[in-house]
Design an enzyme around this catalytic site. Structure first.
Site, mmCIF file in Angstrom:
data_model
loop_
_atom_site.group_PDB
_atom_site.id
_atom_site.type_symbol
_atom_site.label_atom_id
_atom_site.label_comp_id
_atom_site.label_asym_id
_atom_site.label_seq_id
_atom_site.Cartn_x
_atom_site.Cartn_y
_atom_site.Cartn_z
ATOM 1 N N ASP A 31 -15.571 8.896 7.841
ATOM 2 C CA ASP A 31 -14.456 8.822 6.891
ATOM 3 C C ASP A 31 -14.200 10.213 6.338
ATOM 4 O O ASP A 31 -15.137 10.879 5.888
ATOM 5 C CB ASP A 31 -14.793 7.840 5.747
ATOM 6 N N ASP A 58 -12.896 14.213 9.957
ATOM 7 C CA ASP A 58 -11.611 13.648 10.335
ATOM 8 C C ASP A 58 -11.701 13.163 11.778
ATOM 9 O O ASP A 58 -12.221 13.881 12.644
ATOM 10 C CB ASP A 58 -10.526 14.727 10.195
ATOM 11 N N SER A 124 -1.600 -5.088 11.114
ATOM 12 C CA SER A 124 -1.047 -5.612 9.867
ATOM 13 C C SER A 124 0.076 -6.593 10.163
ATOM 14 O O SER A 124 0.804 -6.441 11.162
ATOM 15 C CB SER A 124 -0.490 -4.437 9.059
ATOM 16 N N ALA A 125 0.268 -7.540 9.251
ATOM 17 C CA ALA A 125 1.396 -8.472 9.369
ATOM 18 C C ALA A 125 2.718 -7.716 9.309
ATOM 19 O O ALA A 125 3.759 -8.262 9.689
ATOM 20 C CB ALA A 125 1.331 -9.505 8.244
ATOM 21 N N TYR A 148 5.207 3.323 8.645
ATOM 22 C CA TYR A 148 3.822 2.855 8.638
ATOM 23 C C TYR A 148 3.664 1.680 9.611
ATOM 24 O O TYR A 148 2.776 1.684 10.473
ATOM 25 C CB TYR A 148 3.413 2.417 7.222
ATOM 26 N N LYS A 152 1.525 1.056 13.389
ATOM 27 C CA LYS A 152 0.642 -0.060 13.776
ATOM 28 C C LYS A 152 1.143 -0.700 15.074
ATOM 29 O O LYS A 152 0.358 -1.018 15.974
ATOM 30 C CB LYS A 152 0.609 -1.113 12.660
ATOM 31 N N ARG A 291 12.761 -5.200 -4.369
ATOM 32 C CA ARG A 291 12.308 -3.918 -3.814
ATOM 33 C C ARG A 291 12.929 -3.782 -2.419
ATOM 34 O O ARG A 291 12.800 -4.702 -1.596
ATOM 35 C CB ARG A 291 10.775 -3.942 -3.735
ATOM 36 N N PRO A 292 13.582 -2.641 -2.145
ATOM 37 C CA PRO A 292 14.220 -2.484 -0.829
ATOM 38 C C PRO A 292 13.212 -2.712 0.301
ATOM 39 O O PRO A 292 12.079 -2.232 0.226
ATOM 40 C CB PRO A 292 14.707 -1.027 -0.830
HETATM 41 P P1 NAD Z 1 -8.079 2.574 2.680
HETATM 42 O O1 NAD Z 1 -7.112 3.698 2.535
HETATM 43 O O2 NAD Z 1 -8.820 2.108 1.482
HETATM 44 O O3 NAD Z 1 -9.143 2.925 3.813
HETATM 45 C C1 NAD Z 1 -8.840 3.753 4.915
HETATM 46 C C2 NAD Z 1 -9.948 4.779 5.022
HETATM 47 O O4 NAD Z 1 -9.698 5.613 6.152
HETATM 48 C C3 NAD Z 1 -10.022 5.685 3.793
HETATM 49 O O5 NAD Z 1 -11.357 5.709 3.334
HETATM 50 C C4 NAD Z 1 -9.577 7.057 4.318
HETATM 51 O O6 NAD Z 1 -10.223 8.095 3.633
HETATM 52 C C5 NAD Z 1 -9.980 6.960 5.786
HETATM 53 N N1 NAD Z 1 -9.183 7.797 6.700
HETATM 54 C C6 NAD Z 1 -7.836 7.842 6.811
HETATM 55 N N2 NAD Z 1 -7.484 8.684 7.793
HETATM 56 C C7 NAD Z 1 -8.628 9.189 8.330
HETATM 57 C C8 NAD Z 1 -8.913 10.099 9.392
HETATM 58 N N3 NAD Z 1 -7.933 10.695 10.084
HETATM 59 N N4 NAD Z 1 -10.201 10.373 9.662
HETATM 60 C C9 NAD Z 1 -11.206 9.783 8.951
HETATM 61 N N5 NAD Z 1 -10.990 8.916 7.951
HETATM 62 C C10 NAD Z 1 -9.711 8.612 7.647
HETATM 63 O O7 NAD Z 1 -7.279 1.360 3.355
HETATM 64 P P2 NAD Z 1 -7.714 -0.155 3.516
HETATM 65 O O8 NAD Z 1 -6.888 -0.970 2.586
HETATM 66 O O9 NAD Z 1 -9.175 -0.297 3.526
HETATM 67 O O10 NAD Z 1 -7.133 -0.426 4.963
HETATM 68 C C11 NAD Z 1 -7.929 -0.266 6.128
HETATM 69 C C12 NAD Z 1 -7.040 -0.443 7.347
HETATM 70 O O11 NAD Z 1 -6.409 -1.723 7.281
HETATM 71 C C13 NAD Z 1 -5.915 0.584 7.446
HETATM 72 O O12 NAD Z 1 -5.762 0.934 8.813
HETATM 73 C C14 NAD Z 1 -4.713 -0.173 6.951
HETATM 74 O O13 NAD Z 1 -3.515 0.318 7.516
HETATM 75 C C15 NAD Z 1 -5.018 -1.583 7.423
HETATM 76 N N6 NAD Z 1 -4.358 -2.619 6.603
HETATM 77 C C16 NAD Z 1 -4.538 -2.623 5.264
HETATM 78 C C17 NAD Z 1 -3.893 -3.579 4.492
HETATM 79 C C18 NAD Z 1 -4.047 -3.595 2.988
HETATM 80 O O14 NAD Z 1 -3.209 -4.203 2.306
HETATM 81 N N7 NAD Z 1 -5.071 -3.002 2.407
HETATM 82 C C19 NAD Z 1 -3.066 -4.539 5.103
HETATM 83 C C20 NAD Z 1 -2.918 -4.504 6.487
HETATM 84 C C21 NAD Z 1 -3.574 -3.530 7.238
HETATM 85 N N1 UDP Z 2 5.560 -7.178 -6.129
HETATM 86 C C1 UDP Z 2 6.085 -7.209 -7.407
HETATM 87 N N2 UDP Z 2 5.757 -6.196 -8.268
HETATM 88 C C2 UDP Z 2 4.914 -5.181 -7.907
HETATM 89 C C3 UDP Z 2 4.372 -5.167 -6.602
HETATM 90 C C4 UDP Z 2 4.722 -6.179 -5.729
HETATM 91 O O1 UDP Z 2 6.831 -8.113 -7.750
HETATM 92 O O2 UDP Z 2 4.664 -4.278 -8.733
HETATM 93 C C5 UDP Z 2 5.869 -8.285 -5.196
HETATM 94 C C6 UDP Z 2 6.513 -7.863 -3.896
HETATM 95 O O3 UDP Z 2 7.922 -7.828 -4.028
HETATM 96 C C7 UDP Z 2 6.032 -8.972 -2.943
HETATM 97 C C8 UDP Z 2 4.642 -9.337 -3.485
HETATM 98 O O4 UDP Z 2 4.634 -8.883 -4.844
HETATM 99 O O5 UDP Z 2 6.857 -10.108 -3.072
HETATM 100 C C9 UDP Z 2 3.496 -8.662 -2.743
HETATM 101 O O6 UDP Z 2 3.762 -7.269 -2.692
HETATM 102 P P1 UDP Z 2 2.701 -6.259 -2.056
HETATM 103 O O7 UDP Z 2 3.317 -4.886 -2.146
HETATM 104 O O8 UDP Z 2 1.389 -6.479 -2.697
HETATM 105 O O9 UDP Z 2 2.562 -6.738 -0.553
HETATM 106 P P2 UDP Z 2 3.632 -6.683 0.657
HETATM 107 O O10 UDP Z 2 5.004 -6.804 0.095
HETATM 108 O O11 UDP Z 2 3.393 -5.371 1.323
HETATM 109 O O12 UDP Z 2 3.288 -7.847 1.508
#
Ligand code: NAD
Ligand code: UDP
Length: 345
Positions: A31, A58, A124-125, A148, A152, A291-292
Site C-alpha cells: 500500500d 506504489d 463496483s456496481a 472512475y 473499473k 446530485r448530478p
Molecule cells: P481505500 O481508498 O480506503 O483503499 C484503497 C487503498 O489502496 C488505499 O489504502 C490506498 O492508499 C491504496 N492505493 C491506491 N493506489 C495505490 C497504488 N498505486 N499503489 C499502492 N497502493 C495504492 O478504498 P476502499 O474503500 O477500501 O476500496 C477498495 C477498493 O474497492 C477500491 O479499488 C475501490 O475502487 C473499490 N470499491 C470501493 C467501494 C467503496 O464504496 N468503498 C465501492 C466499490 C468498489
Molecule cells: N446522499 C445524500 N447526501 C450525501 C451523500 C449521499 O443524500 O451527503 C445520497 C445519494 O444521493 C445516494 C445515497 O445517499 O442516494 C448513497 O450515496 P453514496 O454516495 O453513499 O453512494 P452511491 O451514490 O455512490 O451509491
C-alpha cells in the site's frame, strides 16, 4: 504460501486482512498510503495478534513489486488498491486512468512473471451505470457514467481478455454495492479524507458533531420516500465474501463475476433514522437538490454469489449503523487522533 493484499491499509482492505488472518492465511500487504494510514495496519496486527509484512510502495513501481514477489511465496492476490473518488475522477480523469489501469497492468505482468495466476479484483456496481432493471444481476449491460467507473469497467475487460488468452488464470471480479460499517471492535473503520462523499460517513460525522446537517440529495425519486435507495453492505460481510471467492477460485472456470450486496435497498431517510437509533443522537438533515449523475434506485441480485460462493450477508442495517457509530465515536478524527476535533461546516 501467502495472500498478497494490495491496498491492505485501506477501508475494505484492512477489514479483509483481519478476516484473512483469523481464517489462518498468511498475508503480505502492499500500500502506498495515498488514501490510508499506517495506523490501520498496526491495528489489524493488534486485533489479530499477528505480525505481517507491509510494503509502503506504489504498485506502479514494477522493480519494487518484483522484489515483493521474489521475497514471498505468493499464491493469490486480492487487489483493492486504486483511487475511488467519483468527483475527483471527473476533474482529473488522467490521474484515474493512469493510476487504476497502469497499476493493474503492472500487477498482472509481475504475477505472470512469477507464475501467480489467482486474482480477486475489487470492482463496483458503478460499472452498471444507469441500470434498466432492478435488482441488478451480473448479466446486466455495463455502462459506467464517470471516469472512475470506466476504469473499473476497463480493468474488468482487460482481465477478461487476460483470462481468455491464458487458461492458467483464475480471476474473480467482485462488484461491490455500498460498503458501510466497521469492525465490531471499533478499532478499524472508514476514514475519508476531507468532506465525505458517501452518505454513511457523512451521517456519522453529523452524529459526532463534526458537521451540521446531512444534505439529502433529492426527495423526488420513484422510491418509497422519494430519496435515493442503495444496497448497503456491512464491510465485514464484504470482507468475508473475499474469503469465499478465494476458496472457490481454483474450482471455477477461469473468470467469474459476482455482485456483493445484500439484495435489499434502504433510502437515505431510512439510513438517517437507523443511525439515530444506533447512536441515540438526532441527525439534522435538509432536503437539497439531486446530485448530478445519481440514480434513484440500486440494489443487487445476489443469487449467484449466494449459490456459487456459498456466501450470504449476516449483518443488517442496525449492525451497519451500530458498528459505524462505535468506530466514529471511538475515533472521532479517524486514525489521526491529534487533529483538532471541532470542525463545523
Ligand atoms: P481505500 O481508498 O480506503 O483503499 C484503497 C487503498 O489502496 C488505499 O489504502 C490506498 O492508499 C491504496 N492505493 C491506491 N493506489 C495505490 C497504488 N498505486 N499503489 C499502492 N497502493 C495504492 O478504498 P476502499 O474503500 O477500501 O476500496 C477498495 C477498493 O474497492 C477500491 O479499488 C475501490 O475502487 C473499490 N470499491 C470501493 C467501494 C467503496 O464504496 N468503498 C465501492 C466499490 C468498489
Ligand atoms: N446522499 C445524500 N447526501 C450525501 C451523500 C449521499 O443524500 O451527503 C445520497 C445519494 O444521493 C445516494 C445515497 O445517499 O442516494 C448513497 O450515496 P453514496 O454516495 O453513499 O453512494 P452511491 O451514490 O455512490 O451509491
Amino acid at each position: 504460501m501467502a495472500i498478497l493484499v494490495t491496498g491492505g491499509a485501506g477501508y475494505i482492505g484492512s477489514h479483509t486482512c483481519v478476516e484473512l488472518i483469523q481464517a489462518g492465511y498468511d498475508i503480505v500487504v502492499v500500500d502506498n498510503l495515498c488514501n490510508s494510514h499506517k495506523e490501520a495496519i498496526h491495528r489489524v496486527s493488534e486485533l489479530t495478534n499477528q505480525s505481517f509484512t507491509t510494503y509502503h510502495i506504489d504498485l506502479m513501481d514494477r522493480e519494487l513489486l518484483e522484489l515483493v514477489f521474489a521475497k514471498h511465496d505468493i499464491e493469490a492476490v486480492i487487489h483493492f488498491a486504486g483511487l475511488k473518488a467519483v468527483g475527483e475522477s471527473v476533474e482529473r480523469p488522467m490521474k484515474y486512468y493512469r493510476q487504476n489501469l497502469y497499476s493493474t497492468i503492472v500487477l498482472c505482468e509481475v504475477m505472470e512473471k512469477f507464475g501467480v495466476y489467482q486474482l480477486i479484483f475489487s470492482s463496483s456496481a458503478t460499472v452498471y451505470g444507469i441500470p434498466k432493471q432492478m435488482p441488478i444481476d451480473e448479466d446486466a449491460p455495463l455502462g459506467a457514467i464517470n471516469p472512475y467507473g470506466r476504469t473499473k469497467q476497463m480493468i474488468e475487460q482487460m482481465l477478461q481478455d487476460l483470462a481468455h488468452a491464458n487458461p492458467h488464470w483464475r480471476i474473480s471480479l467482485l462488484r461491490y454495492f455500498n460498503p458501510v460499517g466497521a469492525h465490531e471492535s471499533g478499532r478499524i473503520g472508514e476514514d475519508p479524507g476531507g468532506v465525505p462523499n458517501n452518505l454513511l460517513p457523512f451521517i456519522a460525522q453529523v452524529a459526532i458533531g463534526r458537521r451540521k446537517e446531512v444534505a439529502v440529495f433529492g426527495n423526488d425519486y420513484d422510491t418509497i420516500d422519494g430519496t435515493g435507495v442503495r444496497d448497503y453492505i456491512h464491510v465485514v460481510d464484504l470482507a468475508l465474501g473475499h474469503l469465499k471467492a478465494l476458496s472457490k477460485l481454483s474450482e471455477s472456470s477461469n473468470l467469474q463475476v459476482y455482485n456483493l450486496g445484500t439484495g435489499r435497498g434502504y433510502s437515505v431517510l431510512e439510513m438517517i433514522a437507523a443511525y439515530e437509533k444506533a447512536s441515540g443522537r438526532k441527525i439534522p438533515y435538509r432536503i437539497a437538490s439531486r446530485r448530478p449523475g445519481d440514480i434513484g434506485l440500486c440494489y443487487a441480485n445476489t443469487a449467484k454469489a449466494n449459490a456459487e460462493l456459498g456466501w450470504r450477508t449476516e449483518r443488517g442495517i442496525d449492525e451497519m449503523c451500530r458498528d459505524s457509530w462505535r468506530w466514529q465515536s471511538m475515533n472521532p478524527n479517524g486514525y489521526k487522533q491529534e487533529e483538532v476535533f471541532a470542525e463545523q461546516v
